[in-house]
Design an enzyme around this catalytic site. Sequence first.
Site, PDB file in Angstrom:
ATOM      1  CE  LYS A 189      70.447  75.269  87.338  1.00  0.00           C
ATOM      2  NZ  LYS A 189      71.476  75.100  88.385  1.00  0.00           N
ATOM      3  N   GLY A 242      74.588  67.844  80.957  1.00  0.00           N
ATOM      4  CA  GLY A 242      74.415  67.220  82.265  1.00  0.00           C
ATOM      5  C   GLY A 242      74.018  65.770  82.110  1.00  0.00           C
ATOM      6  CB  SER A 243      72.475  63.485  84.514  1.00  0.00           C
ATOM      7  OG  SER A 243      71.341  64.223  84.883  1.00  0.00           O
ATOM      8  CB  THR A 244      71.137  60.431  80.232  1.00  0.00           C
ATOM      9  OG1 THR A 244      72.364  60.529  79.493  1.00  0.00           O
ATOM     10  CG2 THR A 244      70.074  59.852  79.324  1.00  0.00           C
ATOM     11  CD  GLU A 264      76.879  68.037  73.395  1.00  0.00           C
ATOM     12  OE1 GLU A 264      77.438  66.934  73.639  1.00  0.00           O
ATOM     13  OE2 GLU A 264      76.674  68.440  72.244  1.00  0.00           O
ATOM     14  CB  CYS A 298      80.399  64.214  79.138  1.00  0.00           C
ATOM     15  SG  CYS A 298      81.155  65.467  78.120  1.00  0.00           S
ATOM     16  CD  GLU A 395      78.164  60.144  82.575  1.00  0.00           C
ATOM     17  OE1 GLU A 395      77.075  60.630  82.883  1.00  0.00           O
ATOM     18  OE2 GLU A 395      78.920  60.647  81.730  1.00  0.00           O
TER      19      GLU A 395
HETATM   20  P1  NAP Z   1      72.477  67.268  86.501  1.00  0.00           P
HETATM   21  O1  NAP Z   1      71.501  67.265  87.606  1.00  0.00           O
HETATM   22  O2  NAP Z   1      72.081  66.755  85.184  1.00  0.00           O
HETATM   23  O3  NAP Z   1      73.025  68.777  86.401  1.00  0.00           O
HETATM   24  C1  NAP Z   1      73.261  69.539  85.246  1.00  0.00           C
HETATM   25  C2  NAP Z   1      72.587  70.898  85.334  1.00  0.00           C
HETATM   26  O4  NAP Z   1      71.174  70.740  85.188  1.00  0.00           O
HETATM   27  C3  NAP Z   1      72.775  71.622  86.663  1.00  0.00           C
HETATM   28  O5  NAP Z   1      72.858  73.003  86.439  1.00  0.00           O
HETATM   29  C4  NAP Z   1      71.500  71.238  87.380  1.00  0.00           C
HETATM   30  O6  NAP Z   1      71.192  72.055  88.462  1.00  0.00           O
HETATM   31  C5  NAP Z   1      70.503  71.351  86.265  1.00  0.00           C
HETATM   32  N1  NAP Z   1      69.228  70.667  86.533  1.00  0.00           N
HETATM   33  C6  NAP Z   1      68.990  69.619  87.376  1.00  0.00           C
HETATM   34  N2  NAP Z   1      67.687  69.285  87.336  1.00  0.00           N
HETATM   35  C7  NAP Z   1      67.087  70.117  86.454  1.00  0.00           C
HETATM   36  C8  NAP Z   1      65.757  70.250  85.989  1.00  0.00           C
HETATM   37  N3  NAP Z   1      64.775  69.458  86.410  1.00  0.00           N
HETATM   38  N4  NAP Z   1      65.490  71.216  85.084  1.00  0.00           N
HETATM   39  C9  NAP Z   1      66.467  72.016  84.630  1.00  0.00           C
HETATM   40  N5  NAP Z   1      67.739  71.933  85.047  1.00  0.00           N
HETATM   41  C10 NAP Z   1      68.054  70.993  85.940  1.00  0.00           C
HETATM   42  O7  NAP Z   1      73.759  66.494  86.943  1.00  0.00           O
HETATM   43  P2  NAP Z   1      74.305  66.356  88.437  1.00  0.00           P
HETATM   44  O8  NAP Z   1      73.199  66.046  89.405  1.00  0.00           O
HETATM   45  O9  NAP Z   1      75.108  67.537  88.721  1.00  0.00           O
HETATM   46  O10 NAP Z   1      75.226  65.078  88.273  1.00  0.00           O
HETATM   47  C11 NAP Z   1      74.650  63.793  88.288  1.00  0.00           C
HETATM   48  C12 NAP Z   1      75.273  62.887  87.252  1.00  0.00           C
HETATM   49  O11 NAP Z   1      75.086  63.450  85.953  1.00  0.00           O
HETATM   50  C13 NAP Z   1      76.780  62.743  87.336  1.00  0.00           C
HETATM   51  O12 NAP Z   1      77.162  61.807  88.270  1.00  0.00           O
HETATM   52  C14 NAP Z   1      77.121  62.348  85.927  1.00  0.00           C
HETATM   53  O13 NAP Z   1      76.924  60.976  85.715  1.00  0.00           O
HETATM   54  C15 NAP Z   1      76.150  63.121  85.101  1.00  0.00           C
HETATM   55  N6  NAP Z   1      76.752  64.367  84.575  1.00  0.00           N
HETATM   56  C16 NAP Z   1      77.126  64.400  83.287  1.00  0.00           C
HETATM   57  C17 NAP Z   1      77.722  65.541  82.778  1.00  0.00           C
HETATM   58  C18 NAP Z   1      78.170  65.631  81.368  1.00  0.00           C
HETATM   59  O14 NAP Z   1      78.983  66.475  81.042  1.00  0.00           O
HETATM   60  N7  NAP Z   1      77.631  64.835  80.480  1.00  0.00           N
HETATM   61  C19 NAP Z   1      77.944  66.632  83.591  1.00  0.00           C
HETATM   62  C20 NAP Z   1      77.524  66.580  84.914  1.00  0.00           C
HETATM   63  C21 NAP Z   1      76.932  65.438  85.382  1.00  0.00           C
HETATM   64  P3  NAP Z   1      71.787  71.594  89.894  1.00  0.00           P
HETATM   65  O15 NAP Z   1      73.179  72.036  89.858  1.00  0.00           O
HETATM   66  O16 NAP Z   1      70.956  72.303  90.895  1.00  0.00           O
HETATM   67  O17 NAP Z   1      71.631  70.096  89.979  1.00  0.00           O
END
Ligand code: NAP
Length: 494
Positions: A189, A242-244, A264, A298, A395
């Site tokens: 996804k 993604g996010s913690t 990660e 990240c 972060e």
């Molecule tokens: P995120 O919500 O953690 O997104 C990462 C992935 O997980 C996306 O594909 C997301 O789908 C999916 N996802 C979200 N909720 C889920 C759930 N309940 N079950 C399964 N999958 C789910 O991150 P974001 O909202 O894009 O970004 C928010 C913050 O996360 C950023 O500001 C940053 O601090 C952090 N982040 C960290 C990293 C990293 O590399 N460590 C990368 C991205 C973001 P959607 O696209 O529909 O949300």
Amino acid sequence: MNTLLKTFPPILNQPLKMLIDGQWVSSQSGATLSVINPSNGQVIAQESLGGQVDVDLAVQAARRALDSGPWQKMRPSERTRLMLKLADTIEQNGDELAMLETLNTGKPLKMARAFDISMAAECLRYNAGWATKLHGETRNVSLPGEWHAFTLREPVGVVGLIVPWNVPLAMAVSKIAPAIAAGCTVVLKPAELTPLTALRLGELIQEVGFPAGVINMVTGLGHEAGQAIVSHPGIDKISFTGSTAVGKSILAAASGNLKRVALELGGKSPVFIFADADLERAMDAAARGIFGNTGQVCAAGSRLFVHKKVADRVIEGIAQRARQLKVASGLSPDAEMGPVISERQRERVLEYIASGREDGAEIVTGGEAIQGEGFFVQPTVIVNTHPRMKIVQEEIFGPVLSTQIFDDESLEQLAERGNDSIYGLSSSIWTRDLRTAHQMIRRLKAGNVRVNAAAALDFAMPFGGYKQSGWGRENGREGVEAYTELKSVAIDLN
Ligand code: NAP
Ligand code: MG
């Protein structure tokens, strides 16, 4: 074929389809979402919003491909060949992929070409070699009599891969490559904001001849398609970046069938610049480390610790680099830093900066949104911070550097300040003194430490986090073995 992506530029009326069982299909619900170019806020495509039913079809396809059919019979060397062919095909289509990545993320086109696309191809090449090198071992057991005892490495099964929007293609490939090298089948996804390059990758995957169902792609929302993947009983392992916060929710959802989970997650990585460092190189790297990819990395070096003797010079040097950065749409030829990914992400970054101001920190440069179209934020350097401020603890995932000064305190104390975080992903140490470097390396609670370098990534090196930066490691032998189960076999020869 998802011929829509071939229509270029991808300004589309019809929704992009999803790749399930070797077919391009719309979501069962027919629901769609607009994909936005963050450089100007315009709609560039419509994606399908997959849900439970679509995920279920993808999981069934992946299961069939795993248990029967050509993939299951394919020799490891044939998997290697397919992966190498995909790497070459990615490079042959590199200009188009880079353009799609730039349209969808706003990142400078030359960086997308040089970094994102090359990284995807190199990741496949590195992992392709592992397909023929995974193996078990014979074991010298002490059971009575005569035994032949050995271990077998087998694919962990059907894997759910969930990725973010910061490096969309490279991130998708960095999960697909080790999984298929190990013989798994996958359901990917992409992030809802950035599906374009993953879907184009899906077309290339078909072009090079991967059997149907080995690599499936369901686009959609995290709390729908993502949630359906993490809670699906037919999935054996989840690999998530993604996010913690979402990482923690995945752990709970995955507990139904005790899926293996690799995470990660975020970081708040410290960069230490000692007075004896090569300051010019350190300043260049510190600036790149926080402003590169608009800070949406990240492992971004977001907390600078600099020695008092050189603090003014270093902070001013980084601020100067920030002021000189050409911030523009990734399509602009001289762009060095693009927008953040979305309006929402820009608000988030600005809220953090505002909270820093309220808490008494001082902005040396930047700190504002850039007016006009697109989601641009100025590269920002902040001083007078305190360890308990939100901008120091959390972060931000944007181009915002917070700085702290150290004096002649012990390395224990300094490392403790660096370790004062829920995260432990990466860290950099700048010094010419070997003893300082080695002592810091041992004291830092971080999965990755770089000396006289910014956070550099190499596929041979395991990558992952201590503490709340994640579970498990990607890359290297460890990264491929993470997609295997180990079977222990003993044969009684008596
Ligand atoms: P995120 O919500 O953690 O997104 C990462 C992935 O997980 C996306 O594909 C997301 O789908 C999916 N996802 C979200 N909720 C889920 C759930 N309940 N079950 C399964 N999958 C789910 O991150 P974001 O909202 O894009 O970004 C928010 C913050 O996360 C950023 O500001 C940053 O601090 C952090 N982040 C960290 C990293 C990293 O590399 N460590 C990368 C991205 C973001 P959607 O696209 O529909 O949300
Ligand atoms: Mg999200």
